[in-house]
Design a protein around this motif. Sequence first.
Motif, PDB file in Angstrom:
ATOM      1  N   GLY A 284      45.761  18.171  14.362  1.00  0.00           N
ATOM      2  CA  GLY A 284      46.391  19.480  14.389  1.00  0.00           C
ATOM      3  C   GLY A 284      47.303  19.619  15.588  1.00  0.00           C
ATOM      4  N   LEU A 285      47.244  20.762  16.253  1.00  0.00           N
ATOM      5  CA  LEU A 285      48.129  21.055  17.376  1.00  0.00           C
ATOM      6  C   LEU A 285      47.600  20.427  18.665  1.00  0.00           C
ATOM      7  N   VAL A 286      47.633  19.091  18.690  1.00  0.00           N
ATOM      8  CA  VAL A 286      47.226  18.329  19.867  1.00  0.00           C
ATOM      9  C   VAL A 286      48.308  17.294  20.163  1.00  0.00           C
TER      10      VAL A 286
ATOM     11  N   ALA B 288      48.276  26.169  20.343  1.00  0.00           N
ATOM     12  CA  ALA B 288      46.943  26.155  19.728  1.00  0.00           C
ATOM     13  C   ALA B 288      46.163  27.397  20.141  1.00  0.00           C
ATOM     14  N   ARG B 289      45.560  28.068  19.172  1.00  0.00           N
ATOM     15  CA  ARG B 289      44.782  29.275  19.428  1.00  0.00           C
ATOM     16  C   ARG B 289      43.380  29.218  18.832  1.00  0.00           C
TER      17      ARG B 289
ATOM     18  N   ARG C 238      37.734  30.650  18.312  1.00  0.00           N
ATOM     19  CA  ARG C 238      38.933  30.744  19.122  1.00  0.00           C
ATOM     20  C   ARG C 238      38.928  29.574  20.100  1.00  0.00           C
ATOM     21  N   LEU C 239      40.116  29.183  20.563  1.00  0.00           N
ATOM     22  CA  LEU C 239      40.190  28.046  21.474  1.00  0.00           C
ATOM     23  C   LEU C 239      39.438  28.318  22.771  1.00  0.00           C
TER      24      LEU C 239
ATOM     25  N   THR D  64      44.656  24.825  15.500  1.00  0.00           N
ATOM     26  CA  THR D  64      45.674  25.545  14.739  1.00  0.00           C
ATOM     27  C   THR D  64      46.178  26.745  15.544  1.00  0.00           C
ATOM     28  N   ASP D  65      47.255  27.367  15.044  1.00  0.00           N
ATOM     29  CA  ASP D  65      47.770  28.574  15.676  1.00  0.00           C
ATOM     30  C   ASP D  65      47.408  29.830  14.893  1.00  0.00           C
ATOM     31  N   THR D  66      46.696  29.679  13.768  1.00  0.00           N
ATOM     32  CA  THR D  66      46.264  30.819  12.960  1.00  0.00           C
ATOM     33  C   THR D  66      44.754  30.753  12.739  1.00  0.00           C
ATOM     34  N   MET D  67      44.137  31.909  12.589  1.00  0.00           N
ATOM     35  CA  MET D  67      42.693  31.983  12.422  1.00  0.00           C
ATOM     36  C   MET D  67      42.265  31.355  11.093  1.00  0.00           C
ATOM     37  N   PRO D  68      41.441  30.302  11.110  1.00  0.00           N
ATOM     38  CA  PRO D  68      40.958  29.717   9.854  1.00  0.00           C
ATOM     39  C   PRO D  68      39.956  30.650   9.168  1.00  0.00           C
TER      40      PRO D  68
END
Length: 317
Positions: free
Chosen positions: A107-109, A163-164, A194-195, A244-248
């Motif tokens: 993901g966002l890494v 990343a959130r 949350r991150l 991710t940047d959106t809540m799963p």
Amino acid sequence: MFKSRSQPIRPSEITDESVWRARRRLLLQAPGALALAASLPGPAQAVPVGQALPFTPSQRWKLDDTPTSESDITSYNNFYEFGTGKEDPARHSGQFKTEPWTLQIDGLVHKPLTLDMDQILKLAPLEERIYRLRCVEAWSMVVPWVGYSLSALLKQAEPQGSARFVRFETAADPETMPGLRSRILNWPYVEALRLDEAMHPLTLLATGLYGKSLPVQNGAPVRLIVPWKYGFKSAKSLVRITLTDTMPESSWMKVAPHEYGFYANVNPEVPHPRWSQATERVIGSGFFATKKPTLPFNGYAEDVAGLYADMDLRRNY
């Protein structure tokens, strides 16, 4: 997928164990070693279920409470992949395979990783942390987990600035997990944090309990423990972690959003639609034992309440 060979493997083609172990030790000491070692061929060294793990007792994360007995911890579980009954995981998990095992971080890494259990176990020093576990059905345990902060793993992958949230995906093998035949949930099981919750030092990547590698019914070979949240947030048998940047949308949110919210912080003032959360039954104390009051954030308010200082915890349940 492995393809068959027309000729059998000759002994001369097999890398000697001492060679690949020495090579891996050398590479793990070099800059960028973790990502490089993850790409190397070689046997994935899983720890057999029930094998002793090297650990040191945590000086920070411990309780004065007497731990729940190992027999109770390993025989009374929620793990719906093996059935909905509390005894089902211990009864029906004997065929589940925990080796070889890999855990993917993507993901966002900046540095996506795929790690085997040998790499996971050596990533950071293992600690024994005695945590309370509180389940939404109003029962609780005190468990001596073995592992290390999840943040140690996430830092290796270098989260991107956007990343959130962190999404956790668990194993789903219909051949060895009879509960997957049910329609209770959409498989595979998915949870999320949350991150900042995932990076909190309390959040544990667990590989064992009672000083030994995890039994299958407790989430072998590697699982999540978030002790200030209800137990369903602590996903078992992890195979993938995605930033991710959106809540799963987690599995229980998807099927029953009015009962299971994203945060799931232990809150005695917010009842479940079908039962109170004000008190809890401690497993091992006897069915008719007096229930004890539930503590806000499961007793970890001093450590984590600041994460939610500006939130309405009745709306964000």
